[in-house]
Design an enzyme around this catalytic site. Structure first.
Site, mmCIF file in Angstrom:
data_model
loop_
_atom_site.group_PDB
_atom_site.id
_atom_site.type_symbol
_atom_site.label_atom_id
_atom_site.label_comp_id
_atom_site.label_asym_id
_atom_site.label_seq_id
_atom_site.Cartn_x
_atom_site.Cartn_y
_atom_site.Cartn_z
ATOM 1 N N GLY A 79 0.803 -1.215 0.000
ATOM 2 C CA GLY A 79 0.000 0.000 0.000
ATOM 3 C C GLY A 79 0.832 1.258 0.000
ATOM 4 N N ASN A 127 -8.561 4.923 4.468
ATOM 5 C CA ASN A 127 -8.262 4.988 3.036
ATOM 6 C C ASN A 127 -9.331 4.269 2.235
ATOM 7 O OD1 ASN A 127 -7.164 2.696 1.112
ATOM 8 N ND2 ASN A 127 -6.607 2.060 3.202
ATOM 9 N N MET A 129 -8.572 4.082 -1.327
ATOM 10 C CA MET A 129 -7.786 4.329 -2.527
ATOM 11 C C MET A 129 -8.319 3.581 -3.740
ATOM 12 S SD MET A 129 -5.573 6.487 -1.345
ATOM 13 C CE MET A 129 -4.324 6.592 -2.618
ATOM 14 N N GLY A 130 -8.679 2.311 -3.560
ATOM 15 C CA GLY A 130 -9.230 1.545 -4.680
ATOM 16 C C GLY A 130 -8.181 0.970 -5.612
ATOM 17 N N PHE A 131 -7.050 0.525 -5.044
ATOM 18 C CA PHE A 131 -5.999 -0.116 -5.846
ATOM 19 C C PHE A 131 -5.536 0.777 -6.999
ATOM 20 C CE2 PHE A 131 -7.496 -4.765 -4.858
ATOM 21 C CZ PHE A 131 -6.973 -4.658 -3.584
ATOM 22 N N SER A 204 -9.250 -6.249 0.668
ATOM 23 C CA SER A 204 -9.429 -4.798 0.674
ATOM 24 C C SER A 204 -10.920 -4.477 0.620
ATOM 25 C CB SER A 204 -8.728 -4.155 -0.522
ATOM 26 O OG SER A 204 -9.112 -2.799 -0.643
ATOM 27 N N THR A 207 -12.523 -2.301 -3.217
ATOM 28 C CA THR A 207 -12.897 -2.768 -4.550
ATOM 29 C C THR A 207 -14.209 -3.518 -4.405
ATOM 30 O OG1 THR A 207 -10.623 -2.953 -5.363
ATOM 31 C CG2 THR A 207 -12.283 -4.284 -6.475
ATOM 32 N N LYS A 239 -3.863 -12.564 2.066
ATOM 33 C CA LYS A 239 -4.088 -11.514 3.068
ATOM 34 C C LYS A 239 -5.570 -11.458 3.395
ATOM 35 C CE LYS A 239 -2.746 -6.775 4.201
ATOM 36 N NZ LYS A 239 -1.933 -5.621 3.758
ATOM 37 N N ASN A 268 -5.736 -7.048 6.979
ATOM 38 C CA ASN A 268 -5.954 -5.832 6.201
ATOM 39 C C ASN A 268 -6.654 -4.790 7.081
ATOM 40 O OD1 ASN A 268 -6.261 -4.110 3.865
ATOM 41 N ND2 ASN A 268 -6.328 -5.940 2.596
ATOM 42 N N THR A 269 -7.198 -3.753 6.468
ATOM 43 C CA THR A 269 -7.894 -2.701 7.205
ATOM 44 C C THR A 269 -9.295 -3.156 7.616
ATOM 45 O OG1 THR A 269 -8.673 -1.760 5.113
ATOM 46 C CG2 THR A 269 -6.632 -0.871 6.039
ATOM 47 N N GLY A 297 -4.111 1.206 11.571
ATOM 48 C CA GLY A 297 -3.495 1.827 12.737
ATOM 49 C C GLY A 297 -3.980 1.212 14.033
ATOM 50 N N TYR A 347 2.949 0.263 8.376
ATOM 51 C CA TYR A 347 2.613 1.291 7.401
ATOM 52 C C TYR A 347 2.140 2.538 8.155
ATOM 53 C CZ TYR A 347 0.225 3.512 3.360
ATOM 54 O OH TYR A 347 -0.195 4.381 2.378
#
Length: 387
Positions: A79, A127, A129-131, A204, A207, A239, A268-269, A297, A347
């Site tokens: 990421g 986030n 972001m969407g890859f 994720s 997506t 993951k 993951n998140t 986090g 991260y």
């Protein structure tokens, strides 16, 4: 004194209030320039000084997984460097390995901006972001160009030691879910010569429909086609999300055994919003509960460690785990290793704590080994589960 925490971070985050994605991109541009000009004496000297300042060399931190040597267990999570722009120099920041991506077979812009936010009150990030990435072919071309550059340079004043590179694979947004396996396969074919290990990212939240591929049917289809192409040459991991129920994780672990996966990355998140101090996202003015995206986090720290512990116990410590989620300190890292993680990744913690965080974690882990009477980090893996 850590100048990043005392001066740089407050200036960037609070005084200038720099946009999170803009700052991220500017940082990567600088690092990419450094990676491209390593043979320049000034750059080489700078990178060498960085490594001396930020890294820790100690044989007790070394281990071997999947036939790959890791000089220390702290890696950069996927990421941060989606396109492999700074792949050559992450070791100079003290990392024992680094994971590139998430990369998709098709280049894609990602979701609309703004899409990356700091939740400072929670030591977290949101986030969606969407890859966003340049695509697998562009990443492969970057790795090939870097290799040619290295070979063409007759000598370097301060050569860098090789270190493991992972590549995190995702599904292209334009690819229908029923064609996901072929999409992952295309990326793997393009990149299989460049990664030391590979990660199938089906977790994720950014997506549409991707997390549905964590079910038995979807994941089995992807892993079967990848392993047919792979033929056992490269380690392949999956993951997973922190929001899965334990029975769903157990199902994934059974699939992992069937398809001879090398390991699991947990996690993951999260899409959960409970327990957050941040209630309104300042950039949008909307309640955080209404904002799409995954949170990383501190808010995911406990859950990721809980899942690591479950995986270790369910597999009796036989399936390697890379632990990620809310690692800010040596204590955070130790808790994940003691729960069962052989390797860990950072991260969000690195963004908040700064470049000296890796050194602090490694020094703290060495102190823990001394306190526990362990001779190496390998002895600590899963130690809390051993009675």
């Amino acid at each position: 004194m850590d100048i990043y925490q005392s001066s740089v971070r407050p200036l960037l985050f609070s005084v200038l209030k720099t946009d999170a994605e803009w700052l991220h991109n500017r940082t990567l541009q600088i690092l990419e320039l450094a990676a491209r000009t390593q043979s320049n004496p000034a750059t080489s000297q700078m990178l060498w000084r960085l490594q001396k300042s930020l890294g820790v060399q100690d044989s007790r931190l070394e281990q071997s997984k999947w036939g790959i040597s890791f000089k220390n267990p702290v890696g950069l999570a996927a990421g941060f460097d989606k396109n492999g722009q700074a792949a050559d120099i992450w070791a100079n920041f003290g990392f024992g390995f680094a994971e590139m991506g998430t990369v998709t077979s098709q280049a894609q812009p990602g979701n609309p901006k703004p899409r990356l936010f700091r939740l400072e009150a929670d030591s977290a990030a949101l986030n969606r972001m969407g890859f966003n990435n340049q695509g697998a072919a562009a990443m492969a071309a970057r790795f090939e160009a870097s290799q040619k550059q290295s070979k063409s340079e007759a000598s370097r004043s301060m050569p860098q030691s090789p270190y493991p590179i992972g590549i995190n694979l995702g599904k292209s947004k334009v690819t229908p879910l029923e064609q996901a396996a072929a999409d992952y396969l295309e990326s793997f074919k393009l990149l299989k010569d460049w990664g030391d290990y590979f990660v199938v990212n089906v977790s994720s939240p950014n997506t549409p429909g991707l997390r549905s591929l964590q079910d038995a049917a979807g994941l089995s289809t992807i892993l079967e086609i990848l392993q047919q192409e792979n033929r056992g040459i490269k380690p392949i991991l999956v993951k997973i999300a922190p929001d899965l129920e334990m029975e769903d994780i157990a199902s994934i672990l059974d699939i992992a055994k069937t398809y001879q996966l090398a390991g699991i990355i947990a996690t993951n998140t999260t899409i959960r919003r409970d327990g957050l101090t941040t209630q309104i996202l300042p950039e949008t003015g909307k309640p955080i509960a209404e904002e799409a995206g995954g949170i990383s986090g501190i808010p995911v720290r406990g859950r990721s460690t809980e899942i690591i512990r479950f995986i270790w116990q369910y597999t009796k410590g036989e399936l390697p785990i890379i632990g990620v989620g809310g690692i800010f300190t040596a204590q955070d890292a130790w808790e994940k290793i003691a729960a069962g993680a052989s390797l860990i990744q950072v991260y969000t913690g690195w963004v908040y704590e700064g470049p000296w965080m890796v050194r602090r974690i490694l020094e703290g882990l060495l102190q823990k080994l001394d306190e526990k009477g362990f001779n190496s980090i390998c002895e600590a893996v899963g130690c809390e589960n051993i009675k």
